[in-house]
Design an enzyme around this catalytic site. Structure first.
Site, PDB file in Angstrom:
ATOM      1  N   LYS A 177      -7.425 -28.559 -14.836  1.00 57.00           N
ATOM      2  CA  LYS A 177      -7.872 -28.011 -13.558  1.00 57.00           C
ATOM      3  C   LYS A 177      -9.381 -28.126 -13.540  1.00 57.00           C
ATOM      4  O   LYS A 177     -10.098 -27.396 -14.207  1.00 57.00           O
ATOM      5  CB  LYS A 177      -7.420 -26.554 -13.410  1.00 57.00           C
ATOM      6  CG  LYS A 177      -7.267 -26.083 -11.948  1.00 57.00           C
ATOM      7  CD  LYS A 177      -8.573 -26.016 -11.179  1.00 57.00           C
ATOM      8  CE  LYS A 177      -9.406 -24.832 -11.639  1.00 57.00           C
ATOM      9  NZ  LYS A 177     -10.676 -24.705 -10.821  1.00 57.00           N
ATOM     10  N   GLY A 230     -15.115 -20.166 -19.691  1.00 53.83           N
ATOM     11  CA  GLY A 230     -15.615 -19.498 -18.498  1.00 53.83           C
ATOM     12  C   GLY A 230     -16.067 -18.088 -18.812  1.00 53.83           C
ATOM     13  O   GLY A 230     -16.378 -17.747 -19.961  1.00 53.83           O
ATOM     14  N   SER A 231     -16.077 -17.265 -17.797  1.00 53.36           N
ATOM     15  CA  SER A 231     -16.597 -15.905 -17.943  1.00 53.36           C
ATOM     16  C   SER A 231     -15.601 -15.004 -18.656  1.00 53.36           C
ATOM     17  O   SER A 231     -14.381 -15.234 -18.604  1.00 53.36           O
ATOM     18  CB  SER A 231     -16.897 -15.320 -16.559  1.00 53.36           C
ATOM     19  OG  SER A 231     -15.685 -15.038 -15.875  1.00 53.36           O
ATOM     20  N   THR A 234     -12.866 -13.603 -16.138  1.00 56.02           N
ATOM     21  CA  THR A 234     -11.763 -14.520 -15.851  1.00 56.02           C
ATOM     22  C   THR A 234     -10.938 -14.757 -17.106  1.00 56.02           C
ATOM     23  O   THR A 234      -9.711 -14.880 -17.043  1.00 56.02           O
ATOM     24  CB  THR A 234     -12.297 -15.850 -15.304  1.00 56.02           C
ATOM     25  OG1 THR A 234     -13.145 -15.590 -14.179  1.00 56.02           O
ATOM     26  CG2 THR A 234     -11.172 -16.762 -14.868  1.00 56.02           C
ATOM     27  N   GLY A 235     -11.600 -14.815 -18.252  1.00 53.09           N
ATOM     28  CA  GLY A 235     -10.894 -15.028 -19.510  1.00 53.09           C
ATOM     29  C   GLY A 235      -9.864 -13.939 -19.787  1.00 53.09           C
ATOM     30  O   GLY A 235      -8.764 -14.216 -20.272  1.00 53.09           O
ATOM     31  N   GLU A 252     -13.292 -19.836 -24.804  1.00 49.66           N
ATOM     32  CA  GLU A 252     -14.747 -19.803 -24.946  1.00 49.66           C
ATOM     33  C   GLU A 252     -15.294 -19.034 -23.758  1.00 49.66           C
ATOM     34  O   GLU A 252     -15.239 -19.505 -22.616  1.00 49.66           O
ATOM     35  CB  GLU A 252     -15.340 -21.214 -24.994  1.00 49.66           C
ATOM     36  CG  GLU A 252     -16.831 -21.207 -25.273  1.00 49.66           C
ATOM     37  CD  GLU A 252     -17.488 -22.548 -24.995  1.00 49.66           C
ATOM     38  OE1 GLU A 252     -18.525 -22.560 -24.297  1.00 49.66           O
ATOM     39  OE2 GLU A 252     -16.951 -23.568 -25.454  1.00 49.66           O
ATOM     40  N   CYS A 286     -23.546 -22.016 -21.796  1.00 47.64           N
ATOM     41  CA  CYS A 286     -22.951 -20.825 -22.399  1.00 47.64           C
ATOM     42  C   CYS A 286     -23.672 -20.397 -23.673  1.00 47.64           C
ATOM     43  O   CYS A 286     -23.692 -19.220 -24.012  1.00 47.64           O
ATOM     44  CB  CYS A 286     -21.473 -21.059 -22.676  1.00 47.64           C
ATOM     45  SG  CYS A 286     -21.130 -22.552 -23.628  1.00 47.64           S
ATOM     46  N   GLU A 383     -24.699 -11.471 -19.891  1.00 47.99           N
ATOM     47  CA  GLU A 383     -25.029 -12.868 -19.610  1.00 47.99           C
ATOM     48  C   GLU A 383     -25.484 -13.017 -18.161  1.00 47.99           C
ATOM     49  O   GLU A 383     -24.851 -12.515 -17.236  1.00 47.99           O
ATOM     50  CB  GLU A 383     -23.808 -13.745 -19.873  1.00 47.99           C
ATOM     51  CG  GLU A 383     -24.085 -15.231 -19.767  1.00 47.99           C
ATOM     52  CD  GLU A 383     -22.896 -16.075 -20.188  1.00 47.99           C
ATOM     53  OE1 GLU A 383     -23.086 -17.078 -20.881  1.00 47.99           O
ATOM     54  OE2 GLU A 383     -21.761 -15.697 -19.820  1.00 47.99           O
TER      55      GLU A 383
END
Length: 485
Positions: A177, A230-231, A234-235, A252, A286, A383
């Site tokens: 995706k 990603g963040s 969302t993770g 990650e 990141c 972050e």
């Protein structure tokens, strides 16, 4: 370069429009103008892509292929990308906003990932286990099946390649995706797979939104492996969905990486690390250098040097290779500017920057430095994902390490000192997945990369990455003893 034709999804070896007819417009971050339109993948496209990938797995198309031939196939994908490297770098530059030279480097790194894991495809081995005369026992390292890979927008080409190459090398099939903010690089990788003769359905690339296509993908019952970058927010949602079906994940989830600078450090090396570690790609990395933890006796001198460096950085479009390039979107820039306002309200002292550059078209944010950043503040702990550096002082060696480790993240960390004993002492105690000494971004394709704590788990890059794409199975055979005459 892009034309007016809608760019379609790559499913089962064919280019397919979305059943809904919906489109996602892709912007050039340097001016906000639309540069392309891609077909918006939805549930139907996810179902088709997963079905194709699952067929490849069930029919053992990649599993039964000689590992050497899987490796050669990845080499052909690399060759196809390399043959169009200038064109693909330009596409990557325009859709992400990054400097053209950085985009060229991303294409080069992508090619290296494909060749590196292509070379390892025939080296994923099991072992024989001695169990006495009555048994033959051995292990095999088998693929999971359909690997769903959700890719971020900051390095869409190389971050797709590093997970896709591992999956194919080990016999998994893949559904990618691509990020909605930068989907064109993933499309180029799909084109390279098509040109290289990758079996239909082994690699599928969808261009859709995370909350629709991404959500449908991670919830699909035939997906047996998830790779997410990603963040943390969302993770967590991805992990909850994966937990419902007990699907293994490689996660990650970003970082808040710190460099600890001691009084004996080479300050020129520190400033150079800040230049590339904090401000490359507008700070949208990141593992970028977000916090500078500085021994107080040299803090003012180093801050003056950093300020001079930062204020000397050029600002402009990536195509012209400026130092400070635009952020990916207006929304991202607003979030970074908001973080700067919070930092001021929490007592940080602004050294330079701190605001959006409203006099320019595009999504430009000033390169920013804050001093006197407190450890309990948002800027120290959270972050920002933008061109913002937080500077905090310390007085004794142990407190420097304590400050560096005092966040929920642990993706990367660094130490600057001329004392090798101190460097090794610090490297052992900096709690991060990758530790840099006297430089930044000193890792490579060959070095394992991933987080500790809330920066995630699993490893990408290096030989260790392959461990996340296979599961060990054991085969035990009871044998009859021959009759001795």
């Amino acid at each position: 370069m892009f034309g007016t034709e809608v760019i379609k999804n790559f499913i089962d070896g064919k280019w397919k429009d979305s059943s809904s007819g919906k489109r996602i417009e892709v912007d050039d971050p340097s001016n906000g103008e639309t540069i392309a339109a891609v077909a918006e993948a939805g549930q139907e496209e996810v179902d088709l892509a997963v079905a194709a990938a699952n067929r490849v797995f069930r029919d053992r198309i990649l599993i039964d292929m000689h590992p050497y031939d899987r490796g050669r196939m990845l080499f052909r994908v690399a060759d196809a990308l390399e043959a169009r490297s200038d064109e693909i770098a330009r596409i990557n530059c325009i859709e992400t906003g990054k400097a053209l030279d950085l985009a060229r480097g991303e294409v080069g790194t992508t090619v290296r990932y494909l060749r590196y894991y292509g070379g390892l495809a025939d080296k994923v081995e099991g072992r024989s286990i001695p169990r006495g005369a009555e048994f033959v026992d051995y292990t095999v390292r088998s693929p999971f099946g359909v690997s769903a890979q959700i890719v971020p927008w900051n390095g869409p080409l190389e971050l797709t390649a590093r997970s896709l190459a591992c999956a194919i090398a080990t016999g998994n099939s893949v559904v990618v995706k691509s990020p909605e903010l930068a989907p064109l690089s993933g499309v180029e990788l799909a084109r390279a797979c098509e040109a290289a003769g990758v079996p239909d359905g082994a690699v599928n690339v969808l261009t859709g939104y995370g909350h629709t296509a991404g959500q449908a993908l991670i919830q699909h019952p035939d997906v047996r492996h998830i790779v997410f970058t990603g963040s943390p927010t969302t993770g967590r949602a991805v992990l909850k969905a994966a937990a419902e079906r007990i699907v293994p994940c490689i996660m990650e989830l970003g970082g808040k990486s710190a460099a600890v600078v001691y009084a004996d450090a080479d300050l020129d090396a520190v400033v150079e690390a800040v230049r590339i570690g904090t401000y490359l790609n507008a700070g949208q990395n990141c593992n970028n250098l977000t916090r500078l933890i500085v021994e107080r006796s040299i803090a003012n001198e180093l801050l003056d040097r950093v300020k001079a460096c930062v204020e000397g950085l050029s600002v402009g479009p990536g195509l012209e290779n400026f130092d400070i390039t635009p952020m990916i979107s207006q929304k991202q820039r607003q979030a970074v500017e908001g973080a700067c306002q919070v930092a001021l309200s929490e007592g940080a002292r602004i050294v330079t920057g701190g605001a959006a550059l409203s006099d320019r078209s595009g999504y430009f944010m000033a390169a920013t430095v804050f001093a006197d950043v407190k450890r309990e503040s948002n800027l120290f702990q959270k972050e920002v994902f933008g061109p913002v550096l937080a500077v905090t002082g310390f007085d004794d060696p142990a407190s420097g390490i304590e400050l560096a480790n005092d966040t929920d993240q642990g993706l990367a960390a660094g130490v600057f000192t001329r004392d090798i004993d101190r460097a090794l002492w610090c490297a052992d105690r900096l709690w991060a997945g990758q530790v840099y000494v006297n430089g930044w971004y000193v890792g490579g394709v060959e070095t394992p990369f991933g987080g500790v704590k809330q920066s995630g788990y699993g490893r990408e890059k290096g030989q260790e990455a392959l461990d996340g794409y296979v599961q060990t199975r054991n085969i035990g055979i009871r044998i009859s003893q021959p009759t001795v005459v």
